[in-house]
Design an enzyme around this catalytic site. Sequence first.
Site, PDB file in Angstrom:
ATOM      1  CB  SER A  91      -0.084  62.677  57.708  1.00  0.00           C
ATOM      2  OG  SER A  91      -0.516  61.662  58.572  1.00  0.00           O
ATOM      3  CE1 TYR A 129      -4.619  62.053  54.896  1.00  0.00           C
ATOM      4  CE2 TYR A 129      -3.635  60.735  56.651  1.00  0.00           C
ATOM      5  CZ  TYR A 129      -3.944  61.964  56.114  1.00  0.00           C
ATOM      6  OH  TYR A 129      -3.587  63.110  56.781  1.00  0.00           O
ATOM      7  CE  LYS A 140      -2.190  64.461  53.822  1.00  0.00           C
ATOM      8  NZ  LYS A 140      -2.418  65.863  53.556  1.00  0.00           N
TER       9      LYS A 140
HETATM   10  N1  LIG Z   1      -6.153  66.732  61.823  1.00  0.00           N
HETATM   11  C1  LIG Z   1      -5.079  65.974  62.000  1.00  0.00           C
HETATM   12  O1  LIG Z   1      -4.853  65.404  63.084  1.00  0.00           O
HETATM   13  C2  LIG Z   1      -4.080  65.795  60.887  1.00  0.00           C
HETATM   14  C3  LIG Z   1      -2.970  64.957  61.100  1.00  0.00           C
HETATM   15  C4  LIG Z   1      -2.042  64.811  60.072  1.00  0.00           C
HETATM   16  C5  LIG Z   1      -2.208  65.487  58.876  1.00  0.00           C
HETATM   17  N2  LIG Z   1      -3.291  66.264  58.691  1.00  0.00           N
HETATM   18  C6  LIG Z   1      -3.462  66.952  57.406  1.00  0.00           C
HETATM   19  O2  LIG Z   1      -3.645  68.330  57.658  1.00  0.00           O
HETATM   20  C7  LIG Z   1      -4.499  68.910  56.673  1.00  0.00           C
HETATM   21  C8  LIG Z   1      -5.614  69.685  57.332  1.00  0.00           C
HETATM   22  O3  LIG Z   1      -6.331  68.796  58.168  1.00  0.00           O
HETATM   23  P1  LIG Z   1      -7.619  69.268  58.962  1.00  0.00           P
HETATM   24  O4  LIG Z   1      -7.700  68.396  60.157  1.00  0.00           O
HETATM   25  O5  LIG Z   1      -7.609  70.739  59.132  1.00  0.00           O
HETATM   26  O6  LIG Z   1      -8.741  68.815  57.943  1.00  0.00           O
HETATM   27  P2  LIG Z   1     -10.071  69.560  57.466  1.00  0.00           P
HETATM   28  O7  LIG Z   1     -10.875  68.548  56.762  1.00  0.00           O
HETATM   29  O8  LIG Z   1     -10.682  70.299  58.603  1.00  0.00           O
HETATM   30  O9  LIG Z   1      -9.496  70.626  56.429  1.00  0.00           O
HETATM   31  C9  LIG Z   1      -9.303  70.368  55.058  1.00  0.00           C
HETATM   32  C10 LIG Z   1      -9.855  71.542  54.282  1.00  0.00           C
HETATM   33  O10 LIG Z   1      -9.603  71.345  52.893  1.00  0.00           O
HETATM   34  C11 LIG Z   1     -10.811  71.569  52.144  1.00  0.00           C
HETATM   35  N3  LIG Z   1     -10.720  70.719  50.951  1.00  0.00           N
HETATM   36  C12 LIG Z   1     -10.668  69.366  50.907  1.00  0.00           C
HETATM   37  N4  LIG Z   1     -10.587  68.936  49.633  1.00  0.00           N
HETATM   38  C13 LIG Z   1     -10.567  70.059  48.862  1.00  0.00           C
HETATM   39  C14 LIG Z   1     -10.489  70.277  47.455  1.00  0.00           C
HETATM   40  N5  LIG Z   1     -10.425  69.252  46.593  1.00  0.00           N
HETATM   41  N6  LIG Z   1     -10.499  71.552  47.006  1.00  0.00           N
HETATM   42  C15 LIG Z   1     -10.586  72.587  47.863  1.00  0.00           C
HETATM   43  N7  LIG Z   1     -10.664  72.443  49.201  1.00  0.00           N
HETATM   44  C16 LIG Z   1     -10.643  71.197  49.700  1.00  0.00           C
HETATM   45  C17 LIG Z   1     -11.932  71.188  53.084  1.00  0.00           C
HETATM   46  O11 LIG Z   1     -13.170  71.787  52.779  1.00  0.00           O
HETATM   47  C18 LIG Z   1     -11.367  71.666  54.427  1.00  0.00           C
HETATM   48  O12 LIG Z   1     -11.703  73.021  54.662  1.00  0.00           O
HETATM   49  C19 LIG Z   1      -4.964  67.746  55.793  1.00  0.00           C
HETATM   50  O13 LIG Z   1      -4.153  67.730  54.637  1.00  0.00           O
HETATM   51  C20 LIG Z   1      -4.700  66.517  56.638  1.00  0.00           C
HETATM   52  O14 LIG Z   1      -4.431  65.388  55.846  1.00  0.00           O
HETATM   53  C21 LIG Z   1      -4.244  66.441  59.659  1.00  0.00           C
END
Ligand SMILES: NC(=O)c1ccc[n+]([C@@H]2O[C@H](COP(=O)([O-])OP(=O)(O)OC[C@H]3O[C@@H](n4cnc5c(N)ncnc54)[C@H](O)[C@@H]3O)[C@@H](O)[C@H]2O)c1
Length: 328
Positions: A119, A143, A147
């Site tokens: 991120s 957070y 990362k």
């Molecule tokens: N959405 C954004 O803008 C953004 C920006 C930068 C980084 N990210 C990173 O991208 C990744 C995906 O983000 P997203 O927006 O799709 O989030 P999201 O919350 O929709 O997806 C995360 C998924 O991981 C699963 N999960 C969480 N903890 C878990 C665990 N302990 N065991 C098993 N499953 C688990 C959740 O149920 C979910 O399906 C994350 O790592 C997030 O930090 C997202």
Amino acid sequence: MREKVLVVGGAGYIGSHVTDALLRRGFKVAVFDNLSSGSIQNLCSDAEFFWGDLRDEARVQQVFEGFRPTVVMHFAAKKAAGESMIRPELYADHNIIGSIYLLNAMVQFGVKTIIFSSSAAVYGNPQYLPMDESHPLQPVNFYGFTKKAIEDLLDWYFRLHGIRYAALRYFNAAGVDVAGKLLGFESNPANLVPLIMQVYRGQRPFLEVYGNDYDTPDGSCLRDYVHVTDLSEAHLAAMEYLMAKGTPLIANLGTENAYSVLQVVEALEKLTGQVLPVRIVGRREGDPPALYAACGYAESLINWSPRYSDLETILSSSLEASKRWPNR
Ligand SMILES: NC(=O)c1ccc[n+]([C@@H]2O[C@H](COP(=O)([O-])OP(=O)(O)OC[C@H]3O[C@@H](n4cnc5c(N)ncnc54)[C@H](O)[C@@H]3O)[C@@H](O)[C@H]2O)c1
């Protein structure tokens, strides 16, 4: 040999898009997810599904035993920066400990390739803009620290166990599948575009705008929004890169453009012809006025540049998908 890809967190917003992209390219895919923030509605029917929690080491090993992946894509995390400052132990547990169990299973089962969702939060407050990959890493929330810690772990596992990795540093993911098939549903969204969709659909009375007195053209914060379909393409390109080169890849995924919160609201109003109720509230601690990526590195290394990340495509694809979102 066709790769077998384990998508950890594949029931989530970004993971479900990448799962679909992998399936469309003919890869065998399994999703491992505890459905904590992801949703059953996001699961792709052609992917095998393993329910479970990354923090359950025995379950992680069972999943590797059952699916025998050759590549791991790791999306699972807690991702709310504000919450991470109040409940750091939860973020340490899900993000750092969970990633350690995943990496250890990769060692145990001889899996040599991982693509990790990092991120922009690893950088902290911008010391210059646009932020490139050489920008100092000084996260300002827990957070972002998790990362960065996982990126460090990946580097050690690469050096000690030869696990090649890509750490893709997303800026603000937004939009939903441009093909109009996926839902991109989040049960408890915290990001701007899904929140706007909830307000537009009447599921939220108004949008809270955190400050309109920043030193930006309209006073609201400027962010770099990258379409999730573009992110999916980058994951496939990163996988190809790792297979061909075998060296780590650390790259920003953004657009080098920034839109203000109020510009996004205005764009939606223009698109729908409706006024979106907005309430200006106080600034959020740790919110920099502007944040946007330099993306030349992803372009030169994996030949990636965003194609769908204009505001109109982001909003129209989200509007289209939001019509099919469950009513909660
Ligand atoms: N959405 C954004 O803008 C953004 C920006 C930068 C980084 N990210 C990173 O991208 C990744 C995906 O983000 P997203 O927006 O799709 O989030 P999201 O919350 O929709 O997806 C995360 C998924 O991981 C699963 N999960 C969480 N903890 C878990 C665990 N302990 N065991 C098993 N499953 C688990 C959740 O149920 C979910 O399906 C994350 O790592 C997030 O930090 C997202």
